[in-house]
Design a protein around this motif. Structure first.
Motif, PDB file in Angstrom:
ATOM      1  N   LEU A  19       0.639  -1.121  -0.055  1.00  0.00           N
ATOM      2  CA  LEU A  19      -0.117  -0.083  -0.049  1.00  0.00           C
ATOM      3  C   LEU A  19       0.752   1.274  -0.067  1.00  0.00           C
ATOM      4  CD1 LEU A  19      -2.867   1.137   0.234  1.00  0.00           C
ATOM      5  CD2 LEU A  19      -2.757   0.983   2.719  1.00  0.00           C
ATOM      6  N   ILE A  20       1.873   1.087   0.773  1.00  0.00           N
ATOM      7  CA  ILE A  20       2.715   2.646   0.877  1.00  0.00           C
ATOM      8  C   ILE A  20       3.455   2.547  -0.622  1.00  0.00           C
ATOM      9  CG2 ILE A  20       4.806   3.410   1.888  1.00  0.00           C
ATOM     10  CD1 ILE A  20       3.748   2.345   4.510  1.00  0.00           C
ATOM     11  N   ASP A  21       3.715   1.393  -1.070  1.00  0.00           N
ATOM     12  CA  ASP A  21       4.554   1.754  -2.322  1.00  0.00           C
ATOM     13  C   ASP A  21       3.792   2.398  -3.306  1.00  0.00           C
ATOM     14  OD1 ASP A  21       6.785   0.464  -1.249  1.00  0.00           O
ATOM     15  OD2 ASP A  21       6.517  -1.545  -2.127  1.00  0.00           O
ATOM     16  N   LEU A  22       2.472   1.782  -3.523  1.00  0.00           N
ATOM     17  CA  LEU A  22       1.428   2.195  -4.135  1.00  0.00           C
ATOM     18  C   LEU A  22       0.963   3.783  -4.150  1.00  0.00           C
ATOM     19  CD1 LEU A  22      -1.142  -0.496  -4.820  1.00  0.00           C
ATOM     20  CD2 LEU A  22       0.687  -0.196  -6.015  1.00  0.00           C
ATOM     21  N   THR A  23       1.025   4.256  -2.963  1.00  0.00           N
ATOM     22  CA  THR A  23       0.881   5.491  -2.551  1.00  0.00           C
ATOM     23  C   THR A  23       1.867   6.444  -2.970  1.00  0.00           C
ATOM     24  OG1 THR A  23      -0.487   4.819  -0.700  1.00  0.00           O
ATOM     25  CG2 THR A  23       0.261   7.006  -0.631  1.00  0.00           C
ATOM     26  N   ILE A  24       3.239   5.825  -2.822  1.00  0.00           N
ATOM     27  CA  ILE A  24       4.647   6.759  -3.403  1.00  0.00           C
ATOM     28  C   ILE A  24       4.352   6.818  -4.912  1.00  0.00           C
ATOM     29  CG2 ILE A  24       6.816   6.535  -3.768  1.00  0.00           C
ATOM     30  CD1 ILE A  24       6.992   5.114  -0.966  1.00  0.00           C
ATOM     31  N   ALA A  26       1.369   6.783  -6.601  1.00  0.00           N
ATOM     32  CA  ALA A  26       0.536   7.715  -7.297  1.00  0.00           C
ATOM     33  C   ALA A  26       0.752   9.119  -6.862  1.00  0.00           C
ATOM     34  CB  ALA A  26      -0.796   7.016  -6.317  1.00  0.00           C
ATOM     35  N   VAL A  27       1.270   9.353  -5.759  1.00  0.00           N
ATOM     36  CA  VAL A  27       1.587  10.833  -5.342  1.00  0.00           C
ATOM     37  C   VAL A  27       2.723  11.443  -6.300  1.00  0.00           C
ATOM     38  CG1 VAL A  27       2.571  12.368  -3.623  1.00  0.00           C
ATOM     39  CG2 VAL A  27       0.903  10.419  -2.832  1.00  0.00           C
ATOM     40  N   TYR A  31       2.121  14.477  -8.858  1.00  0.00           N
ATOM     41  CA  TYR A  31       2.897  15.491  -8.925  1.00  0.00           C
ATOM     42  C   TYR A  31       3.757  15.932  -9.958  1.00  0.00           C
ATOM     43  CZ  TYR A  31       6.094  18.527  -7.069  1.00  0.00           C
ATOM     44  OH  TYR A  31       7.099  19.911  -6.591  1.00  0.00           O
ATOM     45  N   ILE A  44      -1.443   6.266 -14.075  1.00  0.00           N
ATOM     46  CA  ILE A  44      -1.248   5.802 -12.795  1.00  0.00           C
ATOM     47  C   ILE A  44      -1.523   4.113 -12.510  1.00  0.00           C
ATOM     48  CG2 ILE A  44      -1.620   5.793 -10.205  1.00  0.00           C
ATOM     49  CD1 ILE A  44       0.093   8.048 -11.153  1.00  0.00           C
ATOM     50  N   TYR A  48       0.356   0.986 -12.048  1.00  0.00           N
ATOM     51  CA  TYR A  48       0.107  -0.015 -11.081  1.00  0.00           C
ATOM     52  C   TYR A  48       0.372  -1.576 -11.507  1.00  0.00           C
ATOM     53  CZ  TYR A  48      -1.411   3.235  -7.257  1.00  0.00           C
ATOM     54  OH  TYR A  48      -1.496   3.840  -6.415  1.00  0.00           O
TER      55      TYR A  48
END
Length: 455
Positions: A19-24, A26-27, A31, A44, A48
């Protein structure tokens, strides 16, 4: 936290890491690429898919408490290089995307930097956490008292950061102050002391004892690993891990517990169940509700607690196909007087099972998997049929290999259940996407053709 609580939260570490890897991704993607790609959400999603495909191929998330840091760094490097190629490959096929070497280089660098920082921080934090608090340990025993077994015991005791608590040796041939019991005593000890992993020295056990121990580990959801020597095991897939320079063989029970496979299968389940709910249940449910109410009194849906993954109970949904009765734990038999006329048709065509796609959407079930049995069947056959409990290491399914192979319906003799379990275990140990698709196809064929055991 006591030793008995180990593993209560360990299973969440890998999903949190994903989840953290995917959040990184995406953000950083939003950006940096908002002004370069017209549809950044699609971009995105593309990333994934590429990230997961690469992660599955190189086993990016197969990191354990004994994994060397250099291997983690190697996995990150491989993932980064391949992911860079995936990102670059997007632009030649998208006319509305503006290719920028600097933006891509910045994106990959930031993603890998943040993923690396998080991965190593989590890895070393967990090691220090185990050492300082004595928590998140795995209880381990060793079968056999050989030089190799003693070396492994010493490794457990000197490398506290690995997170293993050694509870003793079990042997018939050697006597030692460290010898906890004989080979015949290990099963009782493992259950009573909540042992998580059994390490077996192959030099000291017979083939029959080894087979029995593997069956015991399967049935009780215990991990069994082997200290390698000259013997060979042909019946299972084995993988080799290294604790420092100490080789250990592990049984690979199923691919279905791999994070990438779990994600893929869950995504497939959600998409498939939504299609059924939107295009079939949306109009069929009101129609059947009227017919069920006209024919007999009672609710439209039949709800029953069934054992699911890890034997946790969930509420299983069906269209009600019987008169209201007090014998719901008794499975249906041929010409069962409880079954209504409409219910007989629904059961013959398996239409009564369609509400279980709601269970799939909720995450209690999968489209394909071992069928959820009644609790009374679990109690009767759990300790009687070998490998019965293995079926609880994955989510139950609406349809399964046993059902399309002719082993559905009423259990009249123990052999019926044994055959069903054989197919369930084969499915779990040999899962593939093609196997799932074949089972779904055969299920549809059986619905139209009819099944003699569907009553």
């Amino acid at each position: 936290m006591t030793a008995s609580q180990i593993g209560r939260y360990s299973k969440y570490i890998r999903p949190i890491s994903i989840l953290i890897d995917l959040t990184i991704i995406a953000v950083m993607g939003f950006y940096l690429f908002s002004n370069h790609v017209s549809n950044v959400l699609f971009f995105i999603l593309y990333q994934y898919i590429g990230w997961f495909f690469i992660a599955y191929s190189i086993k990016f998330y197969a990191i354990y408490r004994f994994t060397p840091p250099v291997e983690i760094a190697s996995k990150i490097f491989k993932q980064g290089i391949l992911f860079l190629l995936v990102v670059i490959a997007f632009f030649p096929f998208s006319r509305q995307a503006v290719f920028s070497e600097f933006t891509i280089a910045t994106f990959i660098s930031l993603v890998l930097l943040l993923v690396t920082i998080f991965k190593f921080s989590l890895f070393f934090y967990l090691k220090e956490y185990r050492i300082l608090t004595g928590s998140n340990y795995r209880n381990a025993v060793i079968v056999g008292f050989t030089p190799e077994a003693i070396r492994l015991k010493d490794l457990f005791e000197t490398r506290k950061d690995y997170g293993y608590r050694f509870l003793g040796f079990f042997s018939d041939k050697k006597t030692s102050p460290n010898n906890t019991g004989s080979l015949s005593e290990i099963k009782t000890f493992v259950i009573e002391n909540k042992v998580d992993e059994i390490y077996c020295s192959l030099n000291e056990v017979s083939d029959n004892y080894l087979k029995d121990l593997i069956d015991f580990a399967d049935e009780n959801n215990k991990t069994i690993k082997f200290i390698p020597d000259t013997k060979e095991i042909f019946s299972k897939n084995l993988k080799i891990d290294y604790y420092d320079f100490f080789p250990v063989l592990s049984l690979k029970q199923t691919m279905l517990n791999e994070p990438a496979v779990k994600f893929f299968k869950r995504t497939f389940d959600i998409v498939f169940s939504l299609l059924v709910i939107i295009f079939i249940l949306s109009w069929l449910c009101p129609l059947l509700a009227i017919l069920i109410k006209i024919e007999s009194k009672g609710p439209v849906f039949f709800k029953q607690g069934r054992p699911g993954m890890d034997e946790n109970e969930f509420v299983c949904y069906k269209f009600r196909s019987m008169q209201i009765n007090k014998t719901t734990e008794k499975e249906a038999s041929k010409d069962d007087p409880r079954v209504t006329a409409l219910g007989r048709f629904m059961r013959k065509t398996s239409i009564d099972e369609l509400p279980q796609f709601l269970n799939v959407l909720l995450g209690d079930m999968s489209v394909v998997g071992p069928r959820p049995h009644l609790w009374i069947q679990n109690k009767e056959y759990g300790n009687k049929v070998k490998k019965y409990m293995i079926r609880h290491c994955v989510k139950p399914g609406i349809t399964g290999l046993a059902q399309v192979s002719g082993f559905r319906g009423e259990i009249t003799v123990e052999r019926d259940m044994i055959n069903r379990i054989k197919f369930d275990v084969f499915y779990i140990e040999n899962w593939s996407l093609m196997l799932d698709l074949k089972i779904i196809f055969q299920t549809v064929v059986n619905i139209f053709k009819g099944d003699q055991k569907a009553y």
